[in-house]
Design a protein around this motif. Structure first.
Motif, mmCIF file in Angstrom:
data_model
loop_
_atom_site.group_PDB
_atom_site.id
_atom_site.type_symbol
_atom_site.label_atom_id
_atom_site.label_comp_id
_atom_site.label_asym_id
_atom_site.label_seq_id
_atom_site.Cartn_x
_atom_site.Cartn_y
_atom_site.Cartn_z
ATOM 1 N N VAL A 79 0.828 -1.212 0.000
ATOM 2 C CA VAL A 79 0.000 0.000 0.000
ATOM 3 C C VAL A 79 0.859 1.257 0.000
ATOM 4 O O VAL A 79 0.648 2.177 -0.809
ATOM 5 C CB VAL A 79 -0.958 -0.005 1.199
ATOM 6 N N VAL A 80 1.839 1.334 0.874
ATOM 7 C CA VAL A 80 2.640 2.564 0.935
ATOM 8 C C VAL A 80 3.507 2.723 -0.315
ATOM 9 O O VAL A 80 3.781 3.858 -0.735
ATOM 10 C CB VAL A 80 3.504 2.635 2.221
ATOM 11 N N GLU A 81 3.917 1.622 -0.914
ATOM 12 C CA GLU A 81 4.693 1.738 -2.153
ATOM 13 C C GLU A 81 3.818 2.236 -3.301
ATOM 14 O O GLU A 81 4.271 3.035 -4.136
ATOM 15 C CB GLU A 81 5.329 0.391 -2.487
ATOM 16 N N GLY A 245 -11.478 4.514 1.231
ATOM 17 C CA GLY A 245 -11.081 3.772 2.423
ATOM 18 C C GLY A 245 -10.289 2.523 2.081
ATOM 19 O O GLY A 245 -10.661 1.753 1.190
ATOM 20 N N LEU A 246 -9.189 2.310 2.801
ATOM 21 C CA LEU A 246 -8.288 1.187 2.552
ATOM 22 C C LEU A 246 -7.955 0.471 3.860
ATOM 23 O O LEU A 246 -7.965 1.080 4.931
ATOM 24 C CB LEU A 246 -6.981 1.677 1.915
ATOM 25 N N HIS A 247 -7.652 -0.812 3.737
ATOM 26 C CA HIS A 247 -7.183 -1.620 4.858
ATOM 27 C C HIS A 247 -6.033 -2.471 4.327
ATOM 28 O O HIS A 247 -6.205 -3.173 3.322
ATOM 29 C CB HIS A 247 -8.291 -2.525 5.393
ATOM 30 N N THR A 248 -4.890 -2.429 4.993
ATOM 31 C CA THR A 248 -3.728 -3.127 4.447
ATOM 32 C C THR A 248 -3.956 -4.630 4.357
ATOM 33 O O THR A 248 -3.405 -5.298 3.486
ATOM 34 C CB THR A 248 -2.473 -2.845 5.279
ATOM 35 N N ARG A 249 -4.794 -5.192 5.245
ATOM 36 C CA ARG A 249 -5.056 -6.626 5.206
ATOM 37 C C ARG A 249 -6.020 -7.001 4.085
ATOM 38 O O ARG A 249 -6.161 -8.182 3.763
ATOM 39 C CB ARG A 249 -5.605 -7.099 6.556
ATOM 40 N N LEU A 250 -6.681 -6.007 3.483
ATOM 41 C CA LEU A 250 -7.629 -6.263 2.402
ATOM 42 C C LEU A 250 -7.033 -5.889 1.047
ATOM 43 O O LEU A 250 -6.746 -6.746 0.220
ATOM 44 C CB LEU A 250 -8.930 -5.491 2.653
ATOM 45 N N ILE A 251 -6.834 -4.587 0.795
ATOM 46 C CA ILE A 251 -6.326 -4.153 -0.501
ATOM 47 C C ILE A 251 -4.869 -4.564 -0.691
ATOM 48 O O ILE A 251 -4.375 -4.640 -1.825
ATOM 49 C CB ILE A 251 -6.483 -2.628 -0.669
ATOM 50 N N GLY A 252 -4.169 -4.882 0.409
ATOM 51 C CA GLY A 252 -2.763 -5.258 0.306
ATOM 52 C C GLY A 252 -2.518 -6.669 -0.186
ATOM 53 O O GLY A 252 -1.366 -7.074 -0.364
#
Length: 293
Positions: A79-81, A245-252
């Protein structure tokens, strides 16, 4: 509780974003891992919703704990990348207990220029809480995130429903200038001298959860891009804001991260768009509209 069903009905604010941009875009990365309800963490029950509705009752649930572990272990980096590749700064809406569980992640987000805001202590609704309970949670969360992030948070968003007194308690605490516990508009508004930044559950990767309607990555990217295109067009005449809205465990997840990359590529192909953390959007709105408080 009072309700305002009229809003900006007959007096929509003109565009006011910096440098004449027509649309403000807010990416919100929800940091909840470590704050989900878990008997193993001493909570009264386990979280029952993730990729499947399957709550284990009365015993620790290593399976659910492991699902939530995917975010900080792997999803966060993707996500951060993706955000960095498009020079996009986000708001990391963070539970206090999650910040304590993953302090390195919070400090990395700050080092990358992202905002860290408050998402409650545990990942739980505040509906039904007493004022005393909420007051303690607000103070504890604000203190923990201030210490770990190295800068005091100014925004708040509780999971789902707040209590009727949540906003008043935020104002009384001091330090907060906005909350996102509203879903009733496509632009901010003032509550006295306090900014309300409406959030959105439709342009949100939470819809990859069971029954949410998103299965393929294009389900998310197509939907968000359609929302962006409409608000971008309307933004020529009136102020508009898009929350994603984002969640790292989902969109990641590897099969989904391409959706975020496609959204970022589409948005950044338009020059007159302002991608900003929510604290900057709130400050801009207060500057232009706070005088009527």
């Amino acid at each position: 509780m009072s309700r305002d069903l009229r809003g900006y009905w007959d007096a929509e604010p003109a565009p006011c974003w910096p440098n004449g941009t027509r649309l403000a875009v807010s990416f919100v990365v929800n940091v909840e891992e470590g704050a989900e309800l878990s008997i193993a963490s001493g909570d009264e029950r386990n979280e029952g919703r993730y990729e499947a509705d399957d709550e284990v009752k009365g015993a620790p649930d290593p399976c659910m704990v492991s699902h939530f572990g995917y975010g900080p272990r792997r999803g966060y980096h993707r996500v951060v990348e993706a955000l960095a590749a498009h020079d996009a700064r986000a708001s990391f809406s963070t539970c206090g207990r999650a910040a304590e569980a993953t302090p390195w992640l919070i400090r990395d987000a700050v080092a990358r220029g992202h905002e860290v805001s408050c998402h409650g202590w545990r990942w739980e609704t505040h509906a039904g809480m007493t004022a005393e309970q909420e007051r303690e949670i607000i103070a504890r969360t604000h203190a923990a995130i201030s210490r770990i992030a190295g800068t005091a948070p100014v925004g708040w968003h509780a999971r789902s429903a707040t209590s009727p007194q949540t906003r008043d308690l935020l104002k009384a605490h001091g330090g907060f200038c906005y909350d996102s516990n509203a879903y009733d508009d496509d632009m901010p508004y003032m509550d006295g001298d306090f900014v309300v930044l409406p959030y959105a559950f439709d342009t949100n990767d939470m819809r990859f959860s069971p029954g949410g309607g998103f299965v393929q990555p294009r389900d998310f990217s197509d939907y968000v891009i359609a929302g962006f295109d409409r608000l971008y067009a309307e933004g020529a005449q009136a102020a508009r804001m898009l929350s994603i809205g984002l969640h790292t465990r989902l969109i990641g997840r590897p099969a989904r991260i391409g959706a975020l990359e496609a959204i970022l590529a589409h948005i950044t192909s338009h020059q007159d768009v302002w991608i900003a953390p929510r604290r900057e959007i709130a400050a801009c709105w207060a500057q232009h509209h706070g005088a009527r408080a």
